[in-house]
Design a protein around this motif. Structure first.
Motif, mmCIF file in Angstrom:
data_model
loop_
_atom_site.group_PDB
_atom_site.id
_atom_site.type_symbol
_atom_site.label_atom_id
_atom_site.label_comp_id
_atom_site.label_asym_id
_atom_site.label_seq_id
_atom_site.Cartn_x
_atom_site.Cartn_y
_atom_site.Cartn_z
ATOM 1 N N VAL A 62 82.221 -10.861 21.073
ATOM 2 C CA VAL A 62 83.279 -11.745 21.550
ATOM 3 C C VAL A 62 83.316 -11.677 23.062
ATOM 4 O O VAL A 62 83.362 -10.581 23.639
ATOM 5 C CB VAL A 62 84.656 -11.343 20.970
ATOM 6 N N VAL A 109 89.485 -13.242 20.832
ATOM 7 C CA VAL A 109 89.843 -12.326 19.755
ATOM 8 C C VAL A 109 91.214 -12.641 19.168
ATOM 9 O O VAL A 109 91.455 -12.376 17.982
ATOM 10 C CB VAL A 109 89.755 -10.869 20.260
ATOM 11 N N SER A 113 90.665 -12.935 15.284
ATOM 12 C CA SER A 113 91.169 -11.822 14.473
ATOM 13 C C SER A 113 92.003 -12.303 13.297
ATOM 14 O O SER A 113 92.125 -11.596 12.291
ATOM 15 C CB SER A 113 91.981 -10.853 15.340
ATOM 16 N N THR A 184 90.438 -7.673 24.252
ATOM 17 C CA THR A 184 89.258 -8.025 23.470
ATOM 18 C C THR A 184 88.567 -6.752 22.998
ATOM 19 O O THR A 184 88.083 -6.671 21.863
ATOM 20 C CB THR A 184 88.285 -8.870 24.316
ATOM 21 N N GLY A 187 89.782 -5.343 19.756
ATOM 22 C CA GLY A 187 89.571 -6.151 18.559
ATOM 23 C C GLY A 187 90.756 -6.966 18.121
ATOM 24 O O GLY A 187 90.661 -7.736 17.172
ATOM 25 N N SER A 188 91.891 -6.830 18.783
ATOM 26 C CA SER A 188 93.125 -7.535 18.435
ATOM 27 C C SER A 188 94.254 -6.732 19.062
ATOM 28 O O SER A 188 94.019 -5.736 19.763
ATOM 29 C CB SER A 188 93.306 -7.623 16.913
#
Length: 350
Positions: A62, A109, A113, A184, A187-188
């Motif tokens: 990402v 993300v 996500s 980012t 991951g979330s």
């Protein structure tokens, strides 16, 4: 060896099917920003080394937003996105009859996500090619991820929960919203309404927020790992614990304004200025000044009402120290923001 495969298509069932096909083949996916022109897409695909090998277990690459420089490719593993999905679903108390809506850009993300969370949990999922207020209201979804600018365009009561990312949440946000903090690289969101998710650790080093947890990136696409030897990720954000045990994020280290020896955080001033009746949108930044080192500037979009610097200063001084009041006012038609609503402060430099 598995390789990185680009998904160059708008949000929708075909996007989800392509993502699943890539994963079933053992490869990793790179969602391409659909708003980019063809040349910019090609440059980004090249920078992310699409077509080259990835490590086994890698699921996604990402791109960071790139608002302060060239975007970096964040490598997230299947284990990381599964950990994120479990932790966020547990915190939000996702039910079997829930229905997620993804309507933010899938190249970031914050939007992607939602898709990975629904796929991991088996929750019903609807994916839109972009934000459309009417389509959002008619989606039938119970949970959605939005940013402040899109929240203002819908009836929030339509959803059980609205996850808010990107820029600062509105002061008077609805009770069914959850403000998240994350990167980012995480991951979330990994902190919900100031409370870290399960298995997420937070510490401070010289005031900087550092994070550790199973949902963090493996590495950047160029091979650099921003984590230290013990797995801690420096965020570049400064913050502290509040008296009630919640995390308070002051802002990016580079955004801090030092004026006359006093520290001023732009977001704190923005929150106050956003309550002025003439202010429709606002960005605060520091401007170099021979006397003060820097002065506070307010970049404002009005709602059509007249607005003077003195009025803004008095509004700030009614609830904050005088040194936080802007000494310069610039009126603009639009505040420059990233696709997730974060202000691009450098874009307003004179």
């Amino acid at each position: 060896m598995p390789r990185l495969v680009a998904i160059d298509r708008p949000g929708g069932p075909d996007f989800v099917a392509e993502l699943q096909r890539i994963w079933d083949a053992g490869d990793a996916a790179f969602p391409v920003d659909q708003r980019l022109p063809a040349r910019a897409k090609a440059d980004l695909v090249g920078a992310m080394r699409v077509g080259d090998d990835v490590e086994r277990g890698d699921a996604l690459v990402v791109a960071t937003s790139g608002s302060t420089g060239a975007p970096k490719g964040v490598v997230l593993t299947h284990d990381a996105i599964a950990s994120s999905a479990r932790a966020t679903s547990a915190r939000l108390e996702i039910e079997p009859d829930d229905h997620w809506l993804a309507c933010l850009p899938l190249s970031h993300v914050g939007g992607l996500s939602v898709v990975t969370r629904a796929l991991q949990s088996g929750t019903e999922l609807t994916v839109h090619p972009g934000f459309d207020a009417e389509a959002v209201m008619n989606s039938g979804a119970t949970r959605v991820s939005l940013v402040a600018t899109t929240l203002a365009r819908i009836d929030p009561a339509r959803f059980r929960t609205i996850v808010l990312g990107g820029s600062r949440p509105p002061v008077d946000r609805p009770a069914n919203t959850v403000a998240t903090y994350g990167l980012t690289e995480t991951g979330s969101g990994v902190v919900y309404d100031g409370v870290p998710l399960d298995d997420v650790e937070v510490r401070f080093v010289d005031g900087e927020i550092q994070l550790r947890g199973p949902m963090l990136l493996r590495t950047y696409r160029d091979g650099r790992d921003p984590k230290d030897a013990d797995g801690w990720l420096p965020t570049g954000d400064l913050g502290h614990w509040l008296d009630d045990g919640r995390l308070h994020v002051e802002g990016r280290r580079g955004d801090l304004i030092i004026t006359g020896g006093e520290n001023v955080w732009p977001e704190a001033v923005e929150r106050i200025l956003s309550t002025h009746p003439a202010v429709d949108d606002v960005l605060v930044r520091g401007c170099p000044d021979a006397e003060w080192g820097h002065i506070v500037e307010a970049v404002v979009v009005t709602n059509g009402s007249p607005l003077a610097l003195d009025a803004l200063r008095e509004h700030v001084k009614s609830s904050a120290p005088a040194f936080m009041a802007p000494k310069r006012l610039t009126l603009v038609e639009q505040i420059p923001r990233t696709s997730l609503g974060k202000p691009i402060r450098t874009a307003t430099q004179p």
